[in-house]
Scaffold this motif. Sequence first.
Motif, PDB file in Angstrom:
ATOM      1  N   PRO A 131       0.806  -1.231   0.000  1.00 43.64           N
ATOM      2  CA  PRO A 131       0.000   0.000   0.000  1.00 43.64           C
ATOM      3  C   PRO A 131       0.837   1.277   0.000  1.00 43.64           C
ATOM      4  O   PRO A 131       0.371   2.324  -0.443  1.00 43.64           O
ATOM      5  N   GLU A 132       2.068   1.214   0.476  1.00 42.07           N
ATOM      6  CA  GLU A 132       2.915   2.410   0.492  1.00 42.07           C
ATOM      7  C   GLU A 132       3.315   2.835  -0.922  1.00 42.07           C
ATOM      8  O   GLU A 132       3.739   3.970  -1.148  1.00 42.07           O
ATOM      9  N   ILE A 133       3.193   1.943  -1.878  1.00 44.08           N
ATOM     10  CA  ILE A 133       3.629   2.216  -3.245  1.00 44.08           C
ATOM     11  C   ILE A 133       2.547   2.948  -4.040  1.00 44.08           C
ATOM     12  O   ILE A 133       2.845   3.584  -5.048  1.00 44.08           O
ATOM     13  N   TYR A 134       1.303   2.922  -3.602  1.00 42.35           N
ATOM     14  CA  TYR A 134       0.201   3.507  -4.370  1.00 42.35           C
ATOM     15  C   TYR A 134       0.393   4.989  -4.694  1.00 42.35           C
ATOM     16  O   TYR A 134       0.160   5.386  -5.835  1.00 42.35           O
ATOM     17  N   PRO A 135       0.817   5.858  -3.759  1.00 42.85           N
ATOM     18  CA  PRO A 135       1.026   7.270  -4.147  1.00 42.85           C
ATOM     19  C   PRO A 135       2.116   7.433  -5.206  1.00 42.85           C
ATOM     20  O   PRO A 135       1.978   8.234  -6.127  1.00 42.85           O
ATOM     21  N   LEU A 136       3.197   6.667  -5.077  1.00 43.53           N
ATOM     22  CA  LEU A 136       4.261   6.729  -6.074  1.00 43.53           C
ATOM     23  C   LEU A 136       3.764   6.231  -7.429  1.00 43.53           C
ATOM     24  O   LEU A 136       4.060   6.824  -8.473  1.00 43.53           O
ATOM     25  N   LEU A 137       2.988   5.172  -7.417  1.00 43.19           N
ATOM     26  CA  LEU A 137       2.426   4.629  -8.649  1.00 43.19           C
ATOM     27  C   LEU A 137       1.473   5.638  -9.302  1.00 43.19           C
ATOM     28  O   LEU A 137       1.498   5.823 -10.527  1.00 43.19           O
ATOM     29  N   ALA A 138       0.668   6.326  -8.500  1.00 44.47           N
ATOM     30  CA  ALA A 138      -0.246   7.330  -9.036  1.00 44.47           C
ATOM     31  C   ALA A 138       0.530   8.500  -9.639  1.00 44.47           C
ATOM     32  O   ALA A 138       0.200   8.970 -10.736  1.00 44.47           O
ATOM     33  N   ALA A 139       1.567   8.970  -8.959  1.00 44.71           N
ATOM     34  CA  ALA A 139       2.370  10.081  -9.478  1.00 44.71           C
ATOM     35  C   ALA A 139       3.079   9.700 -10.769  1.00 44.71           C
ATOM     36  O   ALA A 139       3.092  10.476 -11.739  1.00 44.71           O
TER      37      ALA A 139
ATOM     38  N   THR B 266       3.697   9.998 -16.603  1.00 44.99           N
ATOM     39  CA  THR B 266       3.830   9.249 -17.853  1.00 44.99           C
ATOM     40  C   THR B 266       2.713   9.606 -18.821  1.00 44.99           C
ATOM     41  O   THR B 266       2.955   9.769 -20.022  1.00 44.99           O
ATOM     42  N   SER B 267       1.493   9.765 -18.322  1.00 45.62           N
ATOM     43  CA  SER B 267       0.387  10.135 -19.207  1.00 45.62           C
ATOM     44  C   SER B 267       0.565  11.555 -19.734  1.00 45.62           C
ATOM     45  O   SER B 267       0.236  11.841 -20.887  1.00 45.62           O
ATOM     46  N   LEU B 268       1.109  12.474 -18.926  1.00 41.08           N
ATOM     47  CA  LEU B 268       1.394  13.829 -19.396  1.00 41.08           C
ATOM     48  C   LEU B 268       2.440  13.818 -20.509  1.00 41.08           C
ATOM     49  O   LEU B 268       2.279  14.509 -21.526  1.00 41.08           O
ATOM     50  N   CYS B 269       3.489  13.034 -20.326  1.00 39.86           N
ATOM     51  CA  CYS B 269       4.529  12.941 -21.356  1.00 39.86           C
ATOM     52  C   CYS B 269       3.978  12.319 -22.636  1.00 39.86           C
ATOM     53  O   CYS B 269       4.280  12.783 -23.738  1.00 39.86           O
ATOM     54  N   THR B 270       3.149  11.304 -22.497  1.00 38.74           N
ATOM     55  CA  THR B 270       2.545  10.665 -23.663  1.00 38.74           C
ATOM     56  C   THR B 270       1.626  11.638 -24.388  1.00 38.74           C
ATOM     57  O   THR B 270       1.644  11.719 -25.620  1.00 38.74           O
ATOM     58  N   PHE B 271       0.832  12.390 -23.646  1.00 42.38           N
ATOM     59  CA  PHE B 271      -0.053  13.378 -24.246  1.00 42.38           C
ATOM     60  C   PHE B 271       0.736  14.406 -25.041  1.00 42.38           C
ATOM     61  O   PHE B 271       0.388  14.748 -26.175  1.00 42.38           O
ATOM     62  N   GLN B 272       1.820  14.932 -24.463  1.00 39.20           N
ATOM     63  CA  GLN B 272       2.616  15.954 -25.139  1.00 39.20           C
ATOM     64  C   GLN B 272       3.287  15.388 -26.381  1.00 39.20           C
ATOM     65  O   GLN B 272       3.353  16.050 -27.410  1.00 39.20           O
ATOM     66  N   LEU B 273       3.774  14.166 -26.305  1.00 38.52           N
ATOM     67  CA  LEU B 273       4.405  13.539 -27.460  1.00 38.52           C
ATOM     68  C   LEU B 273       3.405  13.353 -28.598  1.00 38.52           C
ATOM     69  O   LEU B 273       3.680  13.713 -29.747  1.00 38.52           O
ATOM     70  N   VAL B 274       2.227  12.837 -28.288  1.00 42.57           N
ATOM     71  CA  VAL B 274       1.201  12.626 -29.314  1.00 42.57           C
ATOM     72  C   VAL B 274       0.732  13.959 -29.879  1.00 42.57           C
ATOM     73  O   VAL B 274       0.541  14.103 -31.093  1.00 42.57           O
ATOM     74  N   ARG B 275       0.579  14.964 -29.023  1.00 42.86           N
ATOM     75  CA  ARG B 275       0.155  16.292 -29.487  1.00 42.86           C
ATOM     76  C   ARG B 275       1.178  16.874 -30.458  1.00 42.86           C
ATOM     77  O   ARG B 275       0.823  17.415 -31.504  1.00 42.86           O
TER      78      ARG B 275
END
Length: 86
Positions: free
Chosen positions: A7-15, A20-29
């Motif tokens: 459970p301690e990993i969940y905040p790191l996984l969310a961040a 990663t989704s922000l970087c993917t969005f910018q790359l696709v854009r």
Amino acid sequence: MGRWMKPEIYPLLAAMTFVTSLCTFQLVRNVLQNPDVRVNKAHRSMGVLDNREEGEKYAEHGLRKFLRTRPPEVMPAINHFFSEDK
């Protein structure tokens, strides 16, 4: 999940998922909408593209137009609180 997923990993996984989704969005854009990126061979063969209108549309997107009307403050209430003379 597994025994490695604590459970301690969940905040790191969310961040990391968010970044990663922000970087993917910018790359696709950039690949799909940037007028300077030339994917097909016909556009790559031209030395200079005359696409000023397309560049203006890309640079002046909706978020930039919205933020231009807003004051440049991150936290207006805190700024107002600390800038008052007492």
